[in-house]
Design a protein around this motif. Structure first.
Motif, short mmCIF file in Angstrom:
data_model
loop_
_atom_site.label_atom_id
_atom_site.label_comp_id
_atom_site.label_asym_id
_atom_site.label_seq_id
_atom_site.Cartn_x
_atom_site.Cartn_y
_atom_site.Cartn_z
N ARG A 15 0.83 -1.21 0.00
CA ARG A 15 0.00 0.00 0.00
C ARG A 15 0.87 1.26 0.00
O ARG A 15 0.55 2.24 -0.68
CB ARG A 15 -0.96 0.02 1.18
N ALA A 16 1.97 1.24 0.75
CA ALA A 16 2.89 2.38 0.72
C ALA A 16 3.41 2.61 -0.70
O ALA A 16 3.53 3.76 -1.16
CB ALA A 16 4.04 2.15 1.69
N PHE A 17 3.70 1.53 -1.40
CA PHE A 17 4.16 1.65 -2.78
C PHE A 17 3.05 2.20 -3.67
O PHE A 17 3.30 3.00 -4.58
CB PHE A 17 4.62 0.28 -3.29
N GLY A 18 1.81 1.82 -3.38
CA GLY A 18 0.68 2.36 -4.13
C GLY A 18 0.57 3.86 -3.97
O GLY A 18 0.28 4.59 -4.93
N TYR A 19 0.81 4.35 -2.75
CA TYR A 19 0.81 5.80 -2.53
C TYR A 19 1.92 6.46 -3.33
O TYR A 19 1.74 7.54 -3.91
CB TYR A 19 0.99 6.11 -1.05
N LEU A 20 3.09 5.83 -3.37
CA LEU A 20 4.21 6.39 -4.12
C LEU A 20 3.87 6.47 -5.61
O LEU A 20 4.14 7.48 -6.27
CB LEU A 20 5.46 5.54 -3.89
N LEU A 21 3.27 5.41 -6.15
CA LEU A 21 2.84 5.44 -7.55
C LEU A 21 1.83 6.57 -7.79
O LEU A 21 1.89 7.28 -8.80
CB LEU A 21 2.21 4.10 -7.95
N GLN A 22 0.91 6.72 -6.87
CA GLN A 22 -0.10 7.78 -6.98
C GLN A 22 0.56 9.15 -7.06
O GLN A 22 0.17 10.00 -7.88
CB GLN A 22 -1.04 7.69 -5.78
N GLU A 23 1.56 9.37 -6.23
CA GLU A 23 2.25 10.66 -6.21
C GLU A 23 3.06 10.89 -7.47
O GLU A 23 3.08 12.00 -8.03
CB GLU A 23 3.13 10.73 -4.96
N LEU A 24 3.72 9.84 -7.95
CA LEU A 24 4.49 9.97 -9.18
C LEU A 24 3.59 10.30 -10.37
O LEU A 24 3.90 11.17 -11.19
CB LEU A 24 5.27 8.67 -9.45
N LEU A 25 2.46 9.62 -10.45
CA LEU A 25 1.53 9.87 -11.55
C LEU A 25 0.92 11.27 -11.46
O LEU A 25 0.65 11.91 -12.47
CB LEU A 25 0.43 8.81 -11.57
N ALA A 26 0.70 11.73 -10.23
CA ALA A 26 0.14 13.07 -10.05
C ALA A 26 1.09 14.15 -10.54
O ALA A 26 0.65 15.26 -10.87
CB ALA A 26 -0.20 13.30 -8.58
N HIS A 27 2.39 13.84 -10.60
CA HIS A 27 3.38 14.81 -11.04
C HIS A 27 3.93 14.48 -12.43
O HIS A 27 4.99 14.96 -12.82
CB HIS A 27 4.53 14.90 -10.02
N CYS A 28 3.19 13.64 -13.15
CA CYS A 28 3.56 13.30 -14.52
C CYS A 28 2.73 14.18 -15.47
O CYS A 28 1.50 14.24 -15.33
CB CYS A 28 3.26 11.82 -14.78
N PRO A 29 3.35 14.87 -16.40
CA PRO A 29 2.63 15.83 -17.25
C PRO A 29 1.45 15.22 -18.00
O PRO A 29 1.44 14.03 -18.32
CB PRO A 29 3.71 16.31 -18.23
N ALA A 30 0.47 16.06 -18.27
CA ALA A 30 -0.76 15.62 -18.92
C ALA A 30 -0.51 15.04 -20.31
O ALA A 30 -1.33 14.26 -20.82
CB ALA A 30 -1.73 16.80 -19.02
N GLU A 31 0.60 15.38 -20.95
CA GLU A 31 0.88 14.89 -22.31
C GLU A 31 1.00 13.37 -22.37
O GLU A 31 0.90 12.78 -23.45
CB GLU A 31 2.18 15.52 -22.82
N TYR A 32 1.20 12.74 -21.19
CA TYR A 32 1.34 11.28 -21.17
C TYR A 32 0.04 10.55 -20.85
O TYR A 32 0.03 9.32 -20.76
CB TYR A 32 2.41 10.88 -20.14
N VAL A 33 -1.05 11.28 -20.65
CA VAL A 33 -2.30 10.66 -20.19
C VAL A 33 -2.77 9.55 -21.11
O VAL A 33 -3.28 8.52 -20.66
CB VAL A 33 -3.40 11.74 -20.03
N ALA A 34 -2.62 9.74 -22.42
CA ALA A 34 -3.13 8.75 -23.38
C ALA A 34 -2.20 7.56 -23.58
O ALA A 34 -2.54 6.63 -24.31
CB ALA A 34 -3.40 9.44 -24.72
N GLN A 35 -1.04 7.58 -22.97
CA GLN A 35 -0.08 6.49 -23.17
C GLN A 35 -0.56 5.20 -22.51
O GLN A 35 -0.98 5.21 -21.34
CB GLN A 35 1.27 6.89 -22.57
N PRO A 36 -0.52 4.08 -23.23
CA PRO A 36 -0.91 2.79 -22.62
C PRO A 36 -0.12 2.46 -21.36
O PRO A 36 -0.65 1.88 -20.42
CB PRO A 36 -0.64 1.79 -23.74
#
Length: 446
Positions: free
Chosen positions: A387-408
């Motif tokens: 679950r801690a790793f899940g939070y880390l993934l959540q934070e990384l994705l939240a700081h990933c630019p919108a240009e990558y949203v459509a990427q598989p």
């Protein structure tokens, strides 16, 4: 830091945070002049043993720190403070926590390094509790009512007298950061780890200690030169961690040292070069490789407002390739640790060092604990850390630019994140599954 003179003169009128360290043995009534503004009150490092019955006059008070004062009982008046959500009484002499001392809206309770032998069942009524820090007491058990604290995300129970972990711990839906080393039930595992390491001893006289690089709860890290015994005059630049001794908010430095030794070598860990021997004051230490200057902390530790979540600079962003490299490295390190029976206990962005290209190192074993991989509880402990790793993934994705949203690959990573954050702990994947899934995601075209 403020002074009584400032308070009495009216110079502090309207402030929201007050910090007084003045050898106080009574509560200064002048504090009530701030009743309409004061939200954070820090009276640590004084000589207080009680708080006044009319403390609720501070009707906006959200946070109170009274660490390093000779309290023996958590003051009952705290339970009547209408806005109070955080209580910090570290390193006092507290033996009792009356049920009435617990405010209904409590989110964060720090009672590290006290004399507690038991906690009241009423703690389970604090259903907003997110962070509970109890390391360094004399607890032999935890109240079963804590199972009702469904918001609990961080629990520190290291260095107590616990005979085991309660069964209900594995069912807490949001628990992500757990530290329990230094209790009788895991003493043998810690001793085995300390005795089994194959690191060489590095004598103190071979080190030339330089500048202080940083300080954590458990020790100081210095730049140092390590002399080559075969080549006089030659030195290798290294980092030296000298442990302080005593209890920290996470546990005991000796347990941190045992975990760091047991962790062994991995490309996602700072390489250990040896164990220090022969310090003049008999301090223990570890000699590590010195990392490049290009590394930075991924995030800053939680704030009073964020409680259990890290704080990221507003302008911090990560491209999707960098996010994938960071996530893959941390998952691989966590799998490596879990296979060695180590729970990191503090899998946070602020303990991740990264470069702009995504090269990543996981640091700080201060909250690490041991478990037997063959015991039934082993899987549940691993799923807590997932679950801690899940939070880390959540934070990384939240700081990933919108240009990558459509990427598989981003979509696949979001799906993995949701699985890691499943509120039914038994439904979360293990790192033995997460690491190869991330390898597959990294192979997707970007």
């Amino acid at each position: 830091m403020h002074t009584l003179e400032q308070l009495r003169s009216g110079a502090l009128a309207g402030i929201t945070r007050l910090s007084l360290r003045a050898g106080l043995n009574t509560f200064p009534p002048e504090i009530y002049s701030l009743a309409d503004s004061l939200e954070i009150l820090d009276l640590s490092d004084n000589q207080l043993y009680t708080l006044p019955d009319d403390l609720p006059r501070l009707h906006k008070l959200r946070v109170i720190f009274c660490s390093n004062n000779p309290f023996t009982t958590l003051p009952v008046v705290l339970g009547r403070c209408p806005a109070l959500t955080m209580i910090g009484f570290k390193s006092c002499r507290i033996e009792q926590v009356p049920a009435a001392a617990l405010p209904a809206g409590l989110r964060w309770l720090i009672l590290t390094d006290n004399c507690l032998e038991a906690l009241p069942d009423a703690l389970g009524q604090c259903t907003q509790l997110e962070k509970l820090m109890l390391a360094g007491n004399r607890l032999r058990s935890l109240p079963d009512t804590l199972a009702q604290c469904r918001q609990l995300a961080l629990l520190r129970i290291a260095a107590n007298k616990l005979g085991g972990l309660p069964d209900w711990l594995a069912s807490l839906p949001k628990l992500a950061w757990l530290a329990y080393a230094g209790n009788p039930f895991c003493l043998q595992l810690e001793q085995d780890a300390s005795q089994a390491d194959e690191l060489s001893d590095i004598p103190w006289h071979q080190l030339q200690v330089g500048a202080l690089l940083g300080e954590g709860a458990s020790g100081h890290i210095y730049q140092a030169g390590l002399a080559d015994p075969l080549t006089p005059g030659e030195q290798t630049s290294v980092a030296l961690k000298l442990f302080k001794g005593g209890i920290t908010s996470d546990g005991l430095p000796r347990c941190e040292m045992a975990a760091a030794l047991q962790a062994g070598q991995h490309t996602g860990l700072i390489p250990l070069l040896g164990r220090l021997r022969g310090h003049p004051q008999m301090r223990e230490g570890l000699v590590m490789a010195q990392i490049d200057e290009g590394f930075d902390n991924l995030a800053q530790p939680p704030s009073l407002a964020s409680c259990t979540r890290d704080v990221y600079p507003a302008d911090r962003g990560f491209s999707l390739p960098v996010v994938l490299r960071i996530a893959s490295t941390i998952a691989a390190v966590a799998r490596h640790l879990h296979q060695r029976g180590i729970l990191h206990g503090d899998l946070y962005g602020h303990n991740v060092l990264y470069r702009q290209d995504g090269c990543t190192l996981l640091s700080d074993f201060g909250a690490a604990s041991f478990y037997d991989p063959d015991k039934a509880i082993a899987v549940a402990l691993q799923q807590i850390e997932v679950r801690a790793f899940g939070y880390l993934l959540q934070e990384l994705l939240a700081h990933c630019p919108a240009e990558y949203v459509a990427q598989p690959a981003r979509s696949a990573l979001a799906t993995l994140q949701a699985a890691c954050l499943a509120t039914v702990p038994s439904q979360r994947p293990l790192f033995t599954d997460i690491a190869p899934r991330l390898e597959a995601i990294c192979a997707m075209p970007l």
